[in-house]
Write an enzyme that holds these catalytic residues in place. Structure first.
Site, PDB file in Angstrom:
ATOM      1  N   ALA A  21       6.463  23.380  15.420  1.00 56.00           N
ATOM      2  CA  ALA A  21       6.018  24.013  14.176  1.00 56.00           C
ATOM      3  C   ALA A  21       7.204  24.433  13.311  1.00 56.00           C
ATOM      4  O   ALA A  21       7.178  24.269  12.088  1.00 56.00           O
ATOM      5  CB  ALA A  21       5.142  25.227  14.497  1.00 56.00           C
ATOM      6  N   VAL A  37       8.686  21.446  11.583  1.00 53.69           N
ATOM      7  CA  VAL A  37       7.879  21.120  10.402  1.00 53.69           C
ATOM      8  C   VAL A  37       8.198  22.077   9.266  1.00 53.69           C
ATOM      9  O   VAL A  37       8.350  21.670   8.098  1.00 53.69           O
ATOM     10  CB  VAL A  37       6.373  21.178  10.744  1.00 53.69           C
ATOM     11  CG1 VAL A  37       5.527  21.029   9.471  1.00 53.69           C
ATOM     12  CG2 VAL A  37       6.017  20.089  11.746  1.00 53.69           C
ATOM     13  N   HIS A  38       8.325  23.347   9.595  1.00 55.45           N
ATOM     14  CA  HIS A  38       8.635  24.376   8.596  1.00 55.45           C
ATOM     15  C   HIS A  38       9.982  24.098   7.918  1.00 55.45           C
ATOM     16  O   HIS A  38      10.102  24.166   6.692  1.00 55.45           O
ATOM     17  CB  HIS A  38       8.652  25.742   9.289  1.00 55.45           C
ATOM     18  CG  HIS A  38       9.070  26.871   8.407  1.00 55.45           C
ATOM     19  ND1 HIS A  38       8.395  27.212   7.253  1.00 55.45           N
ATOM     20  CD2 HIS A  38      10.103  27.752   8.495  1.00 55.45           C
ATOM     21  CE1 HIS A  38       8.986  28.251   6.678  1.00 55.45           C
ATOM     22  NE2 HIS A  38      10.031  28.588   7.418  1.00 55.45           N
ATOM     23  N   ILE A  39      10.982  23.777   8.716  1.00 60.32           N
ATOM     24  CA  ILE A  39      12.316  23.496   8.171  1.00 60.32           C
ATOM     25  C   ILE A  39      12.291  22.230   7.320  1.00 60.32           C
ATOM     26  O   ILE A  39      12.858  22.189   6.222  1.00 60.32           O
ATOM     27  CB  ILE A  39      13.345  23.362   9.314  1.00 60.32           C
ATOM     28  CG1 ILE A  39      13.508  24.704  10.030  1.00 60.32           C
ATOM     29  CG2 ILE A  39      14.692  22.875   8.782  1.00 60.32           C
ATOM     30  CD1 ILE A  39      14.360  24.625  11.288  1.00 60.32           C
TER      31      ILE A  39
END
Length: 217
Positions: free
Chosen positions: A168, A171-173
């Protein structure tokens, strides 16, 4: 408005929010490295970053507590902005347009889009899972209160939550780098009006409606 707003900028995150975010980020990196070191013998060499195996085992849960507290404080301030609305379903239906950068087809969104909201609540669930299983596994203080089968189960669930958390965060980065200007929002606290209009148009309208006497939240 604030000085930033008069210069064509809109405040997206306050100083305290940014400090909190980067404490979470640094804690996550330390936890990922120390967790991998304890997860498999092939990665045990990572314990050298923490002063050896014993220190890695000691520091890992305490760093975890720091990250959980900071994350909880940050999430408590952001949860109202991440509540789902009817417009989020429309955004999800246009997810292919989002990936293909067809902005003209994407519905207007508020401070966060549906993808960001899903990620937010996923992180909340993973954090709670990591804390709960971590407490059961914390040999020095709590594991004596639980049967061995519970500790073993907690170990498996802890690893699963950690893996999902790492995915997760990746994905955020990636999303932060992909959407130009997002990283600057968390380093400087402000975004351009053009950025707000393009990516979070409904939120942009809300900020403009606050008027000159009310700074951006």
């Amino acid at each position: 408005m604030t000085d930033h707003n008069r210069k064509g900028m809109i405040q997206r995150y306050t100083t305290s929010q940014r400090i909190n975010h980067w404490i979470i980020a640094m804690s996550f990196v330390l936890l990922a490295l120390s967790g991998l070191a304890l997860f498999h013998p092939s990665m045990f060499w990572l314990t050298n970053l923490f002063g050896g195996g014993p220190w890695t085992r000691i520091l890992h849960p305490f760093i975890g507590v720091v990250m959980f507290v900071c994350f909880f404080l940050f999430a408590a301030r952001m949860v109202r902005h991440n509540m789902f609305s009817k417009g989020d379903a429309a955004w999800l239906r246009h997810f292919k347009d989002v990936l293909n950068a067809k902005d003209e087809r994407i519905p207007e969104v508020g401070r966060y889009n549906a993808g960001q909201k899903i990620l937010f609540f996923a992180l909340v669930i993973f954090m709670i899972g990591l804390l709960a299983t971590g407490v059961v596994m914390w040999r020095e203080y709590f594991s004596a209160f639980f049967p061995i089968w519970a500790i073993r189960l907690a170990s498996v669930l802890h690893a699963v939550c950690a893996l999902l958390m790492i995915c997760a965060i990746i994905v955020h980065i990636y999303a932060g780098i992909w959407v130009k200007g997002s990283v600057k929002a968390m380093t400087r606290g402000t975004v351009t009006r053009a950025w707000a209009w393009k990516h979070h148009r409904a939120w942009f309208r809300e900020e403009m409606e606050k008027g000159p006497s009310r700074p951006a939240e």
